[in-house]
Structure formats: C-alpha cells, structure tokens
Design a protein around this motif. Structure first.
Motif, PDB file in Angstrom:
ATOM      1  N   SER A  87       0.830  -1.202   0.000  1.00  0.00           N
ATOM      2  CA  SER A  87       0.000   0.000   0.000  1.00  0.00           C
ATOM      3  C   SER A  87       0.867   1.255   0.000  1.00  0.00           C
ATOM      4  N   LEU A  88       0.307   2.336  -0.509  1.00  0.00           N
ATOM      5  CA  LEU A  88       1.027   3.602  -0.490  1.00  0.00           C
ATOM      6  C   LEU A  88       1.365   3.993   0.944  1.00  0.00           C
ATOM      7  N   GLY A  89       0.436   3.770   1.877  1.00  0.00           N
ATOM      8  CA  GLY A  89       0.703   4.124   3.270  1.00  0.00           C
ATOM      9  C   GLY A  89       1.900   3.406   3.837  1.00  0.00           C
ATOM     10  N   GLU A  90       2.029   2.113   3.537  1.00  0.00           N
ATOM     11  CA  GLU A  90       3.181   1.361   4.030  1.00  0.00           C
ATOM     12  C   GLU A  90       4.471   1.853   3.397  1.00  0.00           C
ATOM     13  N   LEU A  91       4.438   2.158   2.111  1.00  0.00           N
ATOM     14  CA  LEU A  91       5.627   2.702   1.449  1.00  0.00           C
ATOM     15  C   LEU A  91       6.044   4.023   2.072  1.00  0.00           C
ATOM     16  N   VAL A  92       5.075   4.880   2.353  1.00  0.00           N
ATOM     17  CA  VAL A  92       5.381   6.174   2.965  1.00  0.00           C
ATOM     18  C   VAL A  92       6.004   5.985   4.338  1.00  0.00           C
ATOM     19  N   ASP A  93       5.463   5.066   5.139  1.00  0.00           N
ATOM     20  CA  ASP A  93       6.036   4.796   6.458  1.00  0.00           C
ATOM     21  C   ASP A  93       7.484   4.321   6.347  1.00  0.00           C
ATOM     22  N   ARG A  94       7.744   3.449   5.392  1.00  0.00           N
ATOM     23  CA  ARG A  94       9.111   2.954   5.202  1.00  0.00           C
ATOM     24  C   ARG A  94      10.057   4.075   4.812  1.00  0.00           C
ATOM     25  N   GLU A  95       9.613   4.909   3.869  1.00  0.00           N
ATOM     26  CA  GLU A  95      10.479   5.988   3.395  1.00  0.00           C
ATOM     27  C   GLU A  95      10.708   7.035   4.476  1.00  0.00           C
ATOM     28  N   ARG A  96       9.694   7.310   5.258  1.00  0.00           N
ATOM     29  CA  ARG A  96       9.856   8.274   6.356  1.00  0.00           C
ATOM     30  C   ARG A  96      10.908   7.785   7.345  1.00  0.00           C
TER      31      ARG A  96
END
Length: 358
Positions: A309-318
């Motif tokens: 999910s986009l949300g999981e990708l964002v959490d990883r990148e953050r």
C-alpha cells in the motif's frame, strides 16, 4: 548543437524548483495573460529571468534561484510565489495551481504564439493541442555526470509514490475523469514522456540526446519530457513527476523527499552499489496505479512479487530517509479528493477559488 556538458555536474546538493501555474480572472477561471505578465510589462526584480510561459496563454512558469538548503528553498519558493501573485494582481489577474484546472476547456483557450510552441503544435498535433497540464519540477545538484545518470535510473522506482501523493487533477476539459492525476495521463500522450529507459552512463545518455536532435525527433534537449532526467545544462537530476499544488507545504514535501532520495542514492553509488534491474513495464504499471488510485494505490513491490500500500511505502520511506513531509501528505486529504468534495458540496466556483494562491 548544445547538448550540455559532463562538466556541468560539479556541485552536490543544490536545489531549484520550477512551478507551472494557471493565470485566472476574478472568478478563478482560466484566461489569457502571458501578454501582460510575460511580454507586456516588466516583472518584479526577483522574477527577471525566472518567469516564462508554457504552451497555452493561461499557463505561466516560475523558477527559484539555485539554493543550498531546504530552508533556503522554502524561503525562495515563498518569495517567488509572492512576487508572481503581486505581479499578476497588479495587472488584473490571479494565480491558481493544480495539475489541471477544473474549468479549463482546451478548445476554448488560446495557444501561445512563441515559435517553439507553434512548431510543436504542428509537429505533435492533437496531443499537444490539448496539453493544459501544470506540474512541479525539482532539481537537485549532483557532482558527477555518471552518478547523475545512475541516480536518475534508480529514482524511477520512487516516482509512482510521488505521483500518488501529489495527485491533484481529477477534472479535465469539464468532466471528472475518474483518475486522481489526469495530468499525468494527458501529458504522457506526448512523445518522450513517462518512465524513461535506463542509461548505462552519461555518454550513453548524451548519445541518445544527440541522436534525437540530429534526426529531428526533437528540436532541443528540453523536449525530452521524461518523469526524471539528468539535466546536462544545470548539472542536476530533475524530477518532473508531481502535479501542481496551491499549498507550498505540499511542494516542499516533494523537495524534501527528492533531496533525501538523491543524497541516499548518491552515497550508494559512491559505495559501488550495483544498479537495480527494473523492468520498465512494471514501472509503468506502478505509475498507472498511482495516477488511477492516488492515496488508495497498491503498488507492485520492488522485487515485483506482490503489492504494497502507499501508506506502508510512505512509512518505510519516512523511517529510512528521516523525512516528514510525505507522511503529512499521506495523512491529509488528497488534492483530488478535496477537489471532488468541494465541487460536490459547494460547486465549481468554490473549487476554482480554492486553487487561487493567496
């Protein structure tokens, strides 16, 4: 034939931001204004040499000075926007921002007279005639030409994340497209756009540029409109993915993320990391998912074995890069969702007003 130079890549970490905006009237509707704002009157001193226009007479472009930090980039972005709004207001216009203007109907709008654009209209025809798009371009300086090409190759996997977060153009030519970023799909109809292929090194990229010019495929290297490219004049990697944004904090989230990615990838190149072998077809699929679904996108994983999910990708990148802006974007209502909500709740007038810069 000027193809830029390997020598241009001599500074790391510099930042520059280009933004495309819409010139609108008092009702927030697109109107021809480049005659007054670009050609007919002197711009504010800050905008001298940093103000231009695009294909349509209602689309105007600004460039910030080259700066050395995120703080300076934020300040420069605010100063340039303020100068543009003041300049426009002085001559009876307002300035709006989005990936596409929801009230723009391309058949009713005037094309610019600039010979460059007239030639493009003649050569490209229908796809360029309807190109009412506006985006954000982020430049990050790189201190080695081959490194810049390697970074641009690797950045391709991250571009759908940026596009999904930036999606701010559901309406085109008066109707709801069902997409979150119709800008990305409309612009992709032009030649030399979208996800580029990978290049082995700067020599191979420059050879490609040279071939395209010498065969009259393009007039100059500026017509390589890919979503990311090494910029052989400025000595930067240029990311051209996000939709236009009215809120400067949204723009700065992409500047922060792009800077962090380029810094991280540059260090990995210096450490001798091998290049990733991304299939362009999978990259294209992720771009499609991003422009179609926006915040709700499920993107293919980097090894193409499943989805995330986009949300999981964002959490990883953050966590990985120590950035906060993209998380704030994901936690907020998307631009496309906000546009649809405003139009449904308050009508087109309210939607157009919401896109005007203060």
């Amino acid at each position: 034939m000027d193809l830029g130079s390997r020598d241009a890549f001599d500074r790391a970490g510099t930042l520059g931001i280009e933004e495309e905006f819409f010139i609108v009237d008092a009702d927030g509707r697109p109107t021809s204004g480049i005659g007054e704002l670009v050609y007919g009157n002197e711009p504010p001193e800050l905008l001298e040499g940093r103000l231009d226009h695009e294909l349509f007479k209602f689309v105007i472009e600004t460039q910030t000075p080259t700066v050395d930090s995120l703080g300076a980039a934020r300040e420069a972005l605010g100063d340039v926007r303020s100068a543009l709004v003041e300049h426009a207001n002085r001559h009876g216009f307002d300035i709006a921002a989005a990936g596409l203007h929801p009230a723009a109907k391309w058949r009713e709008l005037e094309h610019a007279e600039k010979p460059r654009y007239r030639e493009q209209l003649e050569r490209i025809q229908y796809p360029q005639h309807r190109n009412t798009t506006a985006g954000v371009h982020v430049h990050v300086g790189v201190d080695d030409a081959d490194k810049a090409v390697w970074i641009a190759n690797e950045l391709r996997w991250h571009l759908p994340t940026m596009l999904a977060l930036s999606a701010n153009s559901p309406y085109w030519n008066g109707f709801d497209t069902g997409l979150q970023s119709a800008r990305a799909k409309i612009f992709e109809a032009l030649p030399n756009t979208g996800m580029p292929t990978a290049f082995d090194d700067f020599e191979s990229f420059q050879a490609f540029e040279r071939t395209m010019v010498e065969t009259n495929s393009i007039n100059d290297r500026g017509e390589l409109w890919f979503d990311v490219r090494p910029h052989s004049e400025h000595g930067t990697v240029e990311v051209r993915t996000p939709d236009g944004q009215a809120d400067p904090d949204r723009v700065m989230a992409f500047v922060e993320y792009t800077e962090a990615l380029v810094e991280d990838l540059g260090a990995r190149y210096d450490d001798g990391e091998a290049a990733s072998e991304y299939r362009r077809e999978f990259l294209d699929e992720n771009k499609w998912r991003a422009l179609r679904y926006g915040h709700d996108a499920e993107l293919l994983t980097a090894d193409w074995s499943g989805t995330v999910s986009l949300g999981e990708l964002v959490d990883r990148e953050r966590s990985r890069l120590g950035v906060s802006g993209i998380a704030d974007l994901y936690d907020s209502e998307s631009g496309a969702s906000e546009q649809r909500r405003l139009r449904e709740e308050a009508g087109l007038d309210a939607l157009c007003a919401s896109l005007v810069l203060g």
